[in-house]
Design a protein around this motif. Structure first.
Motif, PDB file in Angstrom:
ATOM      1  N   THR A  97       1.201  -1.026   0.303  1.00 41.79           N
ATOM      2  CA  THR A  97      -0.014  -0.022  -0.568  1.00 41.79           C
ATOM      3  C   THR A  97       0.850   1.339   0.055  1.00 41.79           C
ATOM      4  O   THR A  97       0.251   2.152  -0.140  1.00 41.79           O
ATOM      5  N   GLU A  98       2.464   1.037   0.101  1.00 41.88           N
ATOM      6  CA  GLU A  98       2.885   2.089   0.206  1.00 41.88           C
ATOM      7  C   GLU A  98       3.594   2.431  -1.086  1.00 41.88           C
ATOM      8  O   GLU A  98       4.708   3.400  -0.891  1.00 41.88           O
ATOM      9  N   LEU A  99       4.089   1.877  -1.836  1.00 43.17           N
ATOM     10  CA  LEU A  99       4.685   1.839  -3.225  1.00 43.17           C
ATOM     11  C   LEU A  99       4.948   2.416  -4.164  1.00 43.17           C
ATOM     12  O   LEU A  99       4.663   2.793  -4.619  1.00 43.17           O
ATOM     13  N   GLU A 100       3.080   3.134  -3.876  1.00 43.15           N
ATOM     14  CA  GLU A 100       2.446   3.908  -4.928  1.00 43.15           C
ATOM     15  C   GLU A 100       3.241   5.196  -5.410  1.00 43.15           C
ATOM     16  O   GLU A 100       3.460   5.880  -6.029  1.00 43.15           O
ATOM     17  N   PRO A 101       3.425   5.671  -3.867  1.00 41.82           N
ATOM     18  CA  PRO A 101       3.706   7.266  -3.463  1.00 41.82           C
ATOM     19  C   PRO A 101       5.153   7.225  -4.207  1.00 41.82           C
ATOM     20  O   PRO A 101       5.591   7.832  -5.193  1.00 41.82           O
ATOM     21  N   ALA A 105       6.852   9.756  -7.264  1.00 41.57           N
ATOM     22  CA  ALA A 105       8.518  10.608  -7.081  1.00 41.57           C
ATOM     23  C   ALA A 105       9.210  10.120  -7.444  1.00 41.57           C
ATOM     24  O   ALA A 105      10.753  10.466  -7.810  1.00 41.57           O
ATOM     25  N   HIS A 106       9.274   9.369  -8.408  1.00 44.47           N
ATOM     26  CA  HIS A 106      10.802   8.075  -8.567  1.00 44.47           C
ATOM     27  C   HIS A 106      10.620   7.727 -10.477  1.00 44.47           C
ATOM     28  O   HIS A 106      10.433   7.564 -10.982  1.00 44.47           O
ATOM     29  N   GLN A 107       9.209   8.436 -11.034  1.00 45.40           N
ATOM     30  CA  GLN A 107       8.433   8.692 -12.026  1.00 45.40           C
ATOM     31  C   GLN A 107       9.872   8.859 -13.467  1.00 45.40           C
ATOM     32  O   GLN A 107       9.342   8.571 -14.281  1.00 45.40           O
ATOM     33  N   ALA A 108      10.428  10.290 -13.054  1.00 49.49           N
ATOM     34  CA  ALA A 108      11.441  10.424 -13.623  1.00 49.49           C
ATOM     35  C   ALA A 108      12.776   9.257 -14.218  1.00 49.49           C
ATOM     36  O   ALA A 108      12.699   8.867 -15.781  1.00 49.49           O
ATOM     37  N   GLU A 109      13.196   8.453 -13.309  1.00 46.11           N
ATOM     38  CA  GLU A 109      14.024   7.393 -13.337  1.00 46.11           C
ATOM     39  C   GLU A 109      13.517   6.201 -13.904  1.00 46.11           C
ATOM     40  O   GLU A 109      13.834   5.659 -14.641  1.00 46.11           O
ATOM     41  N   LEU A 110      11.637   6.435 -13.498  1.00 51.58           N
ATOM     42  CA  LEU A 110      11.405   4.962 -14.096  1.00 51.58           C
ATOM     43  C   LEU A 110      11.317   5.243 -15.471  1.00 51.58           C
ATOM     44  O   LEU A 110      11.073   4.015 -16.727  1.00 51.58           O
TER      45      LEU A 110
END
Length: 256
Positions: A97-101, A105-110
C-alpha cells in the motif's frame, strides 16, 4: 594476338570479382560500415529497484547492496553492456500500500529505466501475523493474498503507463517463518499460494518476469541473517544469480 586475348580475359574476370552483388565496386569504408551495423553499440543500462528491506539490502553483512548490488556486475559483464546505473528506492518495512507514492516520486527515473526490480509482500504477510497472532488461519492469509494481488495489478498497470518498454521483475516471497510461526504448519503452502497469485498477475503484462526464490531458502537457515528473516550475504548472492538467470533468458528485452 592470343596473348592480348588472354590478358583481356583476366582483366574482365578480375573486374567481376571486384563487383558487389549490386554490380558496383565495394569500397573498404562500406565494408567497415556493414560490420558496425552488424554489431550493436554498447548500451548504458539504467536499473530502478523498488520495494522493501530486501531491495534495501538489510542483513547483508558484507555491505554490498544486497541482491541489487550483486546483480550489477553480472549485468555489466554482458556483451553489449557498457555501464549499469542504479536507482535504489528500497526501504525497510514497506508494504504494498506504500509503494505507489514511491513510484510516482521516481517517475523520471522510471521513464528511462531499462529494468525495474521489485521486492514486496513480506511485510504484508507479517502484518497478518501481527494483527491475528492468536487466531491465525490459512483463510486469513488467503484473503490478504487476494487484496495484495489487486494492489499489485494496479501498480503494474501504473508502471506500464509510465514506461511500456522496461523489463519489470517481481521477486517472489520465501518462508523465513518456520522458527517464528510454529503454530502455522501450513506456512509453506501460504507462501506458495501467495506466489502463485502474484505470478498470475505478472503473467498478464508484457515484458514482465516473476522470479521464484521460495525453493532457494527452503530449509536453508544458513542463508538467513541472524534476525531469521532477511537474507545474509550468501542469501543475497544466490538471489542475484537467480534474478540474473531470469533476465539473461530474456536478454533481447533489455540489452538490444
Amino acid at each position: 594476338m592470343r596473348r592480348w586475348g588472354w590478358l583481356l580475359c583476366c582483366w574482365l574476370l578480375a573486374g567481376c570479382v571486384a563487383l558487389s552483388a549490386g554490380g558496383k565496386p565495394e569500397r573498404p569504408h562500406e565494408a567497415a560500415v556493414k560490420q558496425t551495423e552488424a554489431k550493436p553499440l554498447p548500451k548504458d543500462i539504467h536499473l530502478v529497484a523498488l520495494g522493501d528491506s530486501l531491495t534495501e539490502g538489510v542483513g547483508d553483512g558484507e555491505r554490498k547492496g544486497g541482491y541489487v548490488g550483486r546483480l550489477v556486475p553480472l549485468l555489466a559483464a554482458e556483451d553489449g553492456v557498457r555501464t549499469v546505473t542504479v536507482t535504489n528506492a528500497g526501504k525497510r518495512g514497506r508494504r504494498i500500500t506504500e509503494l505507489e507514492p514511491v513510484i510516482r516520486a521516481h517517475q523520471a527515473e522510471l521513464e528511462r529505466a531499462h529494468i525495474v526490480m521489485i521486492t514486496i509482500g513480506g511485510n504484508d504477510v507479517m502484518n497478518v501475523v501481527r494483527a491475528h497472532f492468536f487466531d491465525l488461519s490459512y483463510e486469513r492469509f488467503a484473503n490478504e493474498s487476494q487484496r495484495f494481488a489487486e494492489r499489485l495489478d494496479h501498480l503494474l498497470m501504473l508502471l506500464r503507463t509510465i514506461n511500456p518498454d522496461a523489463v519489470v521483475v517481481l521477486i517472489g516471497l520465501y518462508n523465513p517463518f518456520s522458527a517464528t510461526l510454529p503454530n502455522i504448519p501450513e506456512i509453506d503452502d501460504v507462501i506458495a499460494e501467495w506466489n502463485r497469485t502474484s505470478q498470475a498477475v505478472v503473467s498478464r503484462y508484457p515484458r514482465t518476469i516473476f522470479v521464484d526464490i521460495q525453493d532457494m531458502f527452503a530449509n536453508r537457515d544458513d542463508l538467513l541473517h541472524r534476525d531469521e528473516f532477511h537474507p545474509n550475504a550468501e542469501g543475497y548472492a544466490q538471489m542475484a544469480v537467480r534474478v540474473y538467470e531470469s533476465l539473461d533468458a530474456r536478454k533481447e528485452w533489455w540489452a538490444n
